[in-house]
Design an enzyme around this catalytic site. Structure first.
Site, mmCIF file in Angstrom:
data_model
loop_
_atom_site.group_PDB
_atom_site.id
_atom_site.type_symbol
_atom_site.label_atom_id
_atom_site.label_comp_id
_atom_site.label_asym_id
_atom_site.label_seq_id
_atom_site.Cartn_x
_atom_site.Cartn_y
_atom_site.Cartn_z
ATOM 1 N N HIS A 50 11.547 12.553 4.668
ATOM 2 C CA HIS A 50 12.643 13.393 4.191
ATOM 3 C C HIS A 50 13.304 14.025 5.408
ATOM 4 O O HIS A 50 12.656 14.232 6.449
ATOM 5 C CB HIS A 50 12.122 14.496 3.277
ATOM 6 C CG HIS A 50 11.627 14.002 1.958
ATOM 7 N ND1 HIS A 50 11.367 14.852 0.911
ATOM 8 C CD2 HIS A 50 11.334 12.755 1.506
ATOM 9 C CE1 HIS A 50 10.939 14.150 -0.134
ATOM 10 N NE2 HIS A 50 10.915 12.876 0.210
ATOM 11 N N GLU A 52 14.061 17.024 6.129
ATOM 12 C CA GLU A 52 13.372 18.224 6.604
ATOM 13 C C GLU A 52 12.154 17.874 7.456
ATOM 14 O O GLU A 52 11.919 18.467 8.508
ATOM 15 C CB GLU A 52 12.901 19.093 5.433
ATOM 16 C CG GLU A 52 13.992 19.576 4.516
ATOM 17 C CD GLU A 52 14.151 18.685 3.293
ATOM 18 O OE1 GLU A 52 14.322 17.443 3.442
ATOM 19 O OE2 GLU A 52 14.135 19.222 2.177
ATOM 20 N N CYS A 80 11.738 19.936 -1.518
ATOM 21 C CA CYS A 80 10.674 19.604 -2.463
ATOM 22 C C CYS A 80 9.389 20.339 -2.035
ATOM 23 O O CYS A 80 9.359 21.013 -1.010
ATOM 24 C CB CYS A 80 10.439 18.091 -2.484
ATOM 25 S SG CYS A 80 9.710 17.438 -0.963
ATOM 26 N N CYS A 83 8.109 19.337 1.517
ATOM 27 C CA CYS A 83 8.908 19.922 2.591
ATOM 28 C C CYS A 83 8.731 21.441 2.654
ATOM 29 O O CYS A 83 8.696 22.019 3.741
ATOM 30 C CB CYS A 83 10.371 19.537 2.416
ATOM 31 S SG CYS A 83 10.647 17.757 2.650
#
Length: 147
Positions: A50, A52, A80, A83
């Protein structure tokens, strides 16, 4: 160009690669951009890639430290749970995000990770920064996939 605009540029670049258009950026305490990335889960064949996670890893390497104390994270979509945990463990000071994510978000939706009594560190949180552009980018991406 402000920080969220740069994160949105990274999200657009991710979309051009067929990735879900989420972009992130980390800024140091002296306001230097340490890392910018978009999602790369498909390209890297890595479910943890992701935006992040990628910027946290890069910023930690640049600072040669597993902590990002005093640093800020800008991301186009509410993080999420995975993260959010990484944000907490990295000790990021502030989180700025664009669109809320009612299905997968873990900051203002879902498990509300930073409000959990087991959360080690909670950043200051500022939502709805660049929200409309973030939402539009995501809606357009998924609408094109449904055709």
């Amino acid at each position: 160009m402000n920080y969220m605009d740069q994160a949105l540029e990274a999200a657009r670049a991710a979309a051009e690669q067929g990735e879900v258009p989420v972009g992130a950026l980390i800024v140091s305490p002296d306001r230097q951009v340490l890392a910018v990335s978009g999602n790369r889960t498909l390209g890297l064949k890595d479910p943890t890639a992701h935006a992040e996670m990628l910027v946290i890893r890069e910023a930690c390497q640049k600072l040669d430290n597993e902590r990002l104390v005093g640093c800020d994270l800008f991301v186009t979509l509410e993080p999420c749970a995975m993260c959010a945990a990484a944000i907490s463990f990295a000790r990021l000071s502030r989180l700025y995000f664009g669109a809320e994510d009612p299905k997968g978000g873990a900051v203002e939706n879902g498990p509300r990770f930073f409000q959990s009594p087991t959360c080690h560190h909670a950043p200051e949180i500022y939502g709805q920064i660049g929200e409309e552009e973030s939402k539009t980018l995501l809606r357009s991406f998924f609408a094109a996939r449904r055709l």
